[in-house]
Design an enzyme around this catalytic site. Sequence first.
Site, PDB file in Angstrom:
ATOM      1  N   GLN A  59       0.807  -1.196   0.495  1.00 35.91           N
ATOM      2  CA  GLN A  59       0.052  -0.351  -0.031  1.00 35.91           C
ATOM      3  C   GLN A  59       0.894   1.302   0.467  1.00 35.91           C
ATOM      4  O   GLN A  59       1.980   1.265   0.829  1.00 35.91           O
ATOM      5  CB  GLN A  59      -1.124   0.151   1.084  1.00 35.91           C
TER       6      GLN A  59
ATOM      7  N   ARG B  60      -8.659  -9.653   3.085  1.00 34.76           N
ATOM      8  CA  ARG B  60      -7.983  -8.999   3.890  1.00 34.76           C
ATOM      9  C   ARG B  60      -8.341  -6.969   4.152  1.00 34.76           C
ATOM     10  O   ARG B  60      -8.114  -6.512   5.070  1.00 34.76           O
ATOM     11  CB  ARG B  60      -6.725  -8.933   3.001  1.00 34.76           C
TER      12      ARG B  60
ATOM     13  N   SER C  80       4.253  -6.604   2.827  1.00 33.06           N
ATOM     14  CA  SER C  80       3.147  -6.700   3.176  1.00 33.06           C
ATOM     15  C   SER C  80       2.255  -7.031   2.137  1.00 33.06           C
ATOM     16  O   SER C  80       2.171  -8.350   1.680  1.00 33.06           O
ATOM     17  CB  SER C  80       2.608  -5.061   3.987  1.00 33.06           C
ATOM     18  N   LEU C  81       1.242  -6.463   1.465  1.00 35.00           N
ATOM     19  CA  LEU C  81       0.054  -6.968   0.467  1.00 35.00           C
ATOM     20  C   LEU C  81       0.588  -7.242  -0.281  1.00 35.00           C
ATOM     21  O   LEU C  81       0.255  -7.986  -0.935  1.00 35.00           O
ATOM     22  CB  LEU C  81      -1.016  -5.527   0.298  1.00 35.00           C
TER      23      LEU C  81
ATOM     24  N   HIS D 174      -0.455  -4.297  11.297  1.00 34.42           N
ATOM     25  CA  HIS D 174       1.113  -5.124  11.478  1.00 34.42           C
ATOM     26  C   HIS D 174       0.633  -4.864  13.203  1.00 34.42           C
ATOM     27  O   HIS D 174       1.969  -4.593  13.166  1.00 34.42           O
ATOM     28  CB  HIS D 174       2.292  -5.047  10.739  1.00 34.42           C
TER      29      HIS D 174
END
Length: 284
Positions: free
Chosen positions: A9, A113, A88-89, A195
């Site tokens: 992101q 998600r 992450s993503l 997170h």
Amino acid sequence: MKAYVFPGQGAQFTGMGKDLYDQSELARSMFAKANDILGFDIQQIMFEGSEEALKQTNVTQPAIFLHSTILAACLGDSFQPDMVAGHSLGEFSALVANKTLSFEDGLRLVAQRAAAMQKACELEPSTMAAILGLEDEVVERVCSEINGLVVAANYNCPGQLVISGSVAAVEAACAALTEAGAKRALVLQVGGAFHSPYMEPARVELAAAIEATEIVRPVCPIFQNVNAKSSQDPAEIKANLISQLTGAVRWTQSVEAMVAAGASEFIECGPGKVLQGLVRKIHA
């Protein structure tokens, strides 16, 4: 050895993916499939939407995933990774690119998600902050001394660590870290404490979806966020993917591990060049 890395992101921009759509029948078919799966016209938002529209979590995450996975698919036979990783993503994009997940299942998981994270963000005010110019150990120690929940969330590169937690605890940590010598302690404009333990409701929700999804042995190792270790074991990959929502993104450690495993060329697959910049700071 070639390491392909996939962004998370923040890499989005208006017009992303339009070049792929215009040049490739494969890209057009993947965008059409994505619209059907998501239930809205995501390509219109990606190509023509405002910056504000692209910032919505339910749009941002699928949009970046789509750009990355479609780009990798359009590379065809020239896409020959020896290893992959995603920030992450981006880990979901990496898992589709190395054939652990199907494109359709990956997109469904990313959409779930995004929705689960959005819901978790609305339960309690929380945020994140970027800390620049301090060693990781100092940031970890100061956070542990703050009254309230604040943890290290993104180890982006040496001297750049993002913390995550309650609004009050993050603000207190920023003040303490500035006093400890941080060059900058900047609260980020994000929906919540990604997170961190605040994402536990999202982790539980996504865990059920991941467990129900078929994951097969990948064509090359993936270095995963939560432990910065390579894996080709489907059960291990699933467990790490579930832990990712509440665990830290260990990007610095992942890049170091990839270099140690023989990576000599890092290729960013997705919008922007954020990860290329981080890789240069980690491995000059």
